[in-house]
Write a protein that holds these residues in place. Structure first.
Motif, PDB file in Angstrom:
ATOM      1  N   SER A 230       0.775  -1.262   0.089  1.00 56.33           N
ATOM      2  CA  SER A 230      -0.191  -0.105  -0.029  1.00 56.33           C
ATOM      3  C   SER A 230       0.818   1.391   0.148  1.00 56.33           C
ATOM      4  CB  SER A 230      -0.947  -0.146   1.344  1.00 56.33           C
ATOM      5  OG  SER A 230      -0.427  -0.238   2.380  1.00 56.33           O
TER       6      SER A 230
ATOM      7  N   HIS B 182      -2.302  -2.136  -3.602  1.00 61.95           N
ATOM      8  CA  HIS B 182      -3.186  -1.208  -3.106  1.00 61.95           C
ATOM      9  C   HIS B 182      -2.320   0.080  -3.134  1.00 61.95           C
ATOM     10  CE1 HIS B 182      -5.597  -4.771  -1.943  1.00 61.95           C
ATOM     11  NE2 HIS B 182      -4.846  -4.856  -1.089  1.00 61.95           N
TER      12      HIS B 182
ATOM     13  N   ASN C  13      -4.491  -1.429  -9.232  1.00 60.48           N
ATOM     14  CA  ASN C  13      -3.885  -0.628  -7.815  1.00 60.48           C
ATOM     15  C   ASN C  13      -5.137   0.490  -7.791  1.00 60.48           C
ATOM     16  OD1 ASN C  13      -1.130  -1.557  -6.631  1.00 60.48           O
ATOM     17  ND2 ASN C  13      -0.728  -1.437  -8.824  1.00 60.48           N
ATOM     18  N   LYS C  14      -4.913   1.444  -6.987  1.00 60.97           N
ATOM     19  CA  LYS C  14      -5.736   2.699  -6.838  1.00 60.97           C
ATOM     20  C   LYS C  14      -5.242   3.788  -7.209  1.00 60.97           C
ATOM     21  CE  LYS C  14      -7.830   0.064  -2.962  1.00 60.97           C
ATOM     22  NZ  LYS C  14      -7.998  -0.043  -1.642  1.00 60.97           N
TER      23      LYS C  14
END
Length: 650
Positions: free
Chosen positions: A465, A487, A510-511
């Motif tokens: 992340s 993430h 992903n974001k």
């Protein structure tokens, strides 16, 4: 440099001629037969081309029935000679050494070669020779010690009870068709030091007598056959005390690795990869204290990595990939301070990636822990791996942010990288070819000789992340970058364009958000791009290198628009509508003026003359008088023409 000098033919008493590595060109002249007293002729590593002369002169000059009657050694290796093997080479009755390595010779070998009874070294390797070799080719070669015929397309056809006249020290028959049975005639050879039967179409078991073939054997290469059966449980260390290199790569060997492997204390390379071995790695392997390469990849080994491996302090390459090993990495591995390659991918290893990897392995070039069950955070000390070219930690359960310290991976920040395909330049380990499978562009690509081109970071398919690591754009040598299926949030920085060597970039699933940097169009080597399934928005910068990618590279981003997607950007639609309206307005305006101008022109053409003539009586009379004169003149011309035509007919 230049052609073989003709004036050399005048040196009748010449005994030794060494023109090694002089860029000589052209063909071999037939006049070399005039060197009646020549004993040593070395023309290796030049640019000689063409075919051998069919006949060479000199038999009359030298008062001999055979050419070059005193020649003992002939070296023509690493030239560009082509054509067939000449018969006169088989007539050099005093020849002791013949080296034709690495040319482009074709065709078969004449039986006459078997008459060279003084020959002790014969090298035909790395040509395009073919045909069948029989007992006749060797029948008088009783002094032969070294035979190199590998990298051709020979087929060996000898009887099952053949006993060769020679005792070889070196035999290299790689890529020759010897099988399917294991060659029984090898049992008569007791002086072997080097034996290469790789890719020889042998599909039987290794007979028990073979392991006691020669106590002097140092190099044994049986790779890429279909060898079956099991490794012997007997003390092979007693039979092969000097063995340095052992390769059974790419066979169908079954069973376990025997504990007696530890008795081969001189071994520097063990390559048992790509077989069907089972069981645990024997702890006795630590007795192979000289080991530089241990490759047990692509088997069915299970259990834990033995702690005893930490005793192999000379080890440079450790491949245990594609097995079923479990447990944590033993801390004893930190003693392998000279390690260059660590490949433990595709196992069931677990635990956290130990921080000591970053401090213990200062020379590490390849770290591959892909597809295991490692968890926890990425240790920031990995940045100490200043020689690292490949970092593959994909398909694990890693979490947390990507350490900003990765920017300190110095080897990846260089445009030019050292050659890592031949990490081992000296000794027996130089025969081992380092290899690595890199997953990129959706393909499994195996790199061997081009391994130096691979500079890669793959952290995909984890639970990482945090924001996109901007510092990674300082690793200018990166060729492959894969951070997909995590993430990760944030934007792609404009500085991504600094990765000029980048060939593959995968940031999918992903974001990530924001616009795609237009600077990515400058990545001229980028051949694969996947930005799908993120939250990118605005218009795709479909210019430069970015214009080479299809819709799939950008799919799954609802707020992304523009070519190559079917979704048009809002400003593109507004501009188009406005343009259509303007076209309609402009078109109507033009039509109105067109018809108005026609009406005005007609009116002016009729009314203006009428009003002018009506206002002035004199102008009106003059106008009509002119019209009458023109009409009368036209009628007169018509009558004259008629009269002439009528007179001609009469």
């Amino acid at each position: 440099m230049g052609k073989f000098p003709n004036w050399l033919g005048e040196l009748k008493n010449l005994e030794e001629l060494y023109l090694y590595n002089n860029q000589l060109q052209g063909s071999i002249p037939s006049s070399i037969g005039n060197f009646c007293n020549l004993q040593y002729l070395d023309l290796r590593y030049n640019n000689l081309n063409g075919s051998f002369p069919d006949i060479i002169s000199g038999t009359e000059t030298c008062n001999s029935k055979s050419p070059l009657p005193n020649l003992r050694e002939l070296g023509l290796a690493s030239n560009q000679l082509m054509g067939k093997f000449p018969n006169w080479l088989g007539e050099l009755k005093n020849l002791e050494k013949l080296d034709l390595y690495n040319n482009q010779l074709q065709g078969s070998i004449p039986n006459l070669i078997g008459n060279l009874s003084d020959l002790y070294s014969l090298d035909f390797s790395s040509n395009q020779l073919s045909g069948t070799l029989t007992e006749q080719h060797f029948w008088k070669l009783s002094n032969l010690e070294s035979l190199y015929i590998d990298s051709n397309s020979f087929r060996l056809d000898v009887s099952s009870n053949w006993t060769p006249p020679f005792q070889l020290r070196t035999l290299s028959m790689g890529s020759c068709h010897i099988g399917p049975a294991f060659p029984a005639w090898l049992q008569s050879q007791k002086k072997f030091q080097y034996l290469d039967l790789s890719n020889a179409s042998i599909s039987s078991s290794i007979p028990n007598w073979f392991w006691n073939i020669s106590s002097n054997l140092q190099y044994l290469i049986l790779s890429h056959n279909q060898l079956q059966g099991q490794l012997p449980n007997s003390n092979i260390g007693e039979f092969l005390p000097k063995l340095l290199f052992l390769s059974l790569l790419g066979n169908q060997i079954t069973g376990t690795i025997p504990d007696s492997i530890g008795h081969l204390s001189s071994l520097e390379v063990i390559d048992f990869s790509s077989n069907n071995l089972i069981g645990a790695i024997p702890s006795t392997i630590n007795n192979c204290s000289s080991l530089i390469v241990l490759d047990l990849g692509n088997n069915n080994l299970f259990g834990m990595i033995p702690k005893s491996l930490g005793s192999l302090q000379l080890l440079k390459s450790l491949h245990l990939n594609y097995n079923k090993l479990s447990g944590e990495l033993p801390s004893s591995l930190r003693n392998l301070t000279g390690l260059d390659v660590l490949d433990l991918s595709y196992n069931n290893l677990s635990g956290q990636i130990p921080a000591w990897i970053g401090t213990a392995f200062s020379n590490l070039v390849i770290l591959n822990l892909r597809s295991n069950m490692f968890f926890g955070r990425l240790p920031s000390l990995l940045s100490n791996l200043s020689s690292l070219h490949v970092l593959d930690l994909a398909q694990n359960n890693l979490m947390g942010e990507i350490p900003v310290s990765l920017v300190e991976l110095k080897a990846m920040a260089q445009d030019y990288n050292m050659s890592i395909s031949s990490l081992y330049d000296n000794g027996s380990s130089s025969l081992y070819e380092e290899r690595l499978i890199v997953i990129t562009k959706g393909l499994n690509l195996e790199y061997k000789r081009t391994l130096s081109l691979v500079v890669s970071i793959d952290l995909s398919d984890n639970n990482l992340s945090g924001e996109f690591p901007k510092g990674i754009t300082k690793l200018f040598g990166l060729v492959f970058l894969n951070l997909s299926m995590n993430h990760i949030i944030g934007r792609i920085p404009e500085s991504i364009s600094k990765l000029r060597q980048l060939s593959s970039l995968d940031l999918s699933s992903n974001k990530l958000f924001g616009s795609i940097p237009s600077s990515m169009s400058l990545l001229s080597f980028l051949g694969y791009l996947n930005l799908s399934n993120n939250n990118f928005s605005e218009k795709i910068p479909f210019i430069g290198q970015m214009s080479t990618f299809t819709e799939s590279a950008f799919a799954g981003n609802p707020n992304l628009c523009g070519t190559p997607l079917l979704i048009k950007c809002q400003d593109e639609g507004t501009d188009k509508n406005q343009s259509d309206v303007e076209d309609k307005i402009d078109g109507g305006f033009v039509d109105q003026w067109f018809y108005l101008s026609i009406g005005l022109g007609f009116a002016v053409g009729i009314l203006v003359p009428y009003f002018v003539l009506a206002m002035r009586r004199s102008w009106c009379d003059a106008y009509f008088d002119l019209v009458d004169k023109i009409v009368k003149w036209l009628l007169f011309r018509r009558r004259v023409t008629y009269a002439r035509n009528h007179a001609q007919r009469k």
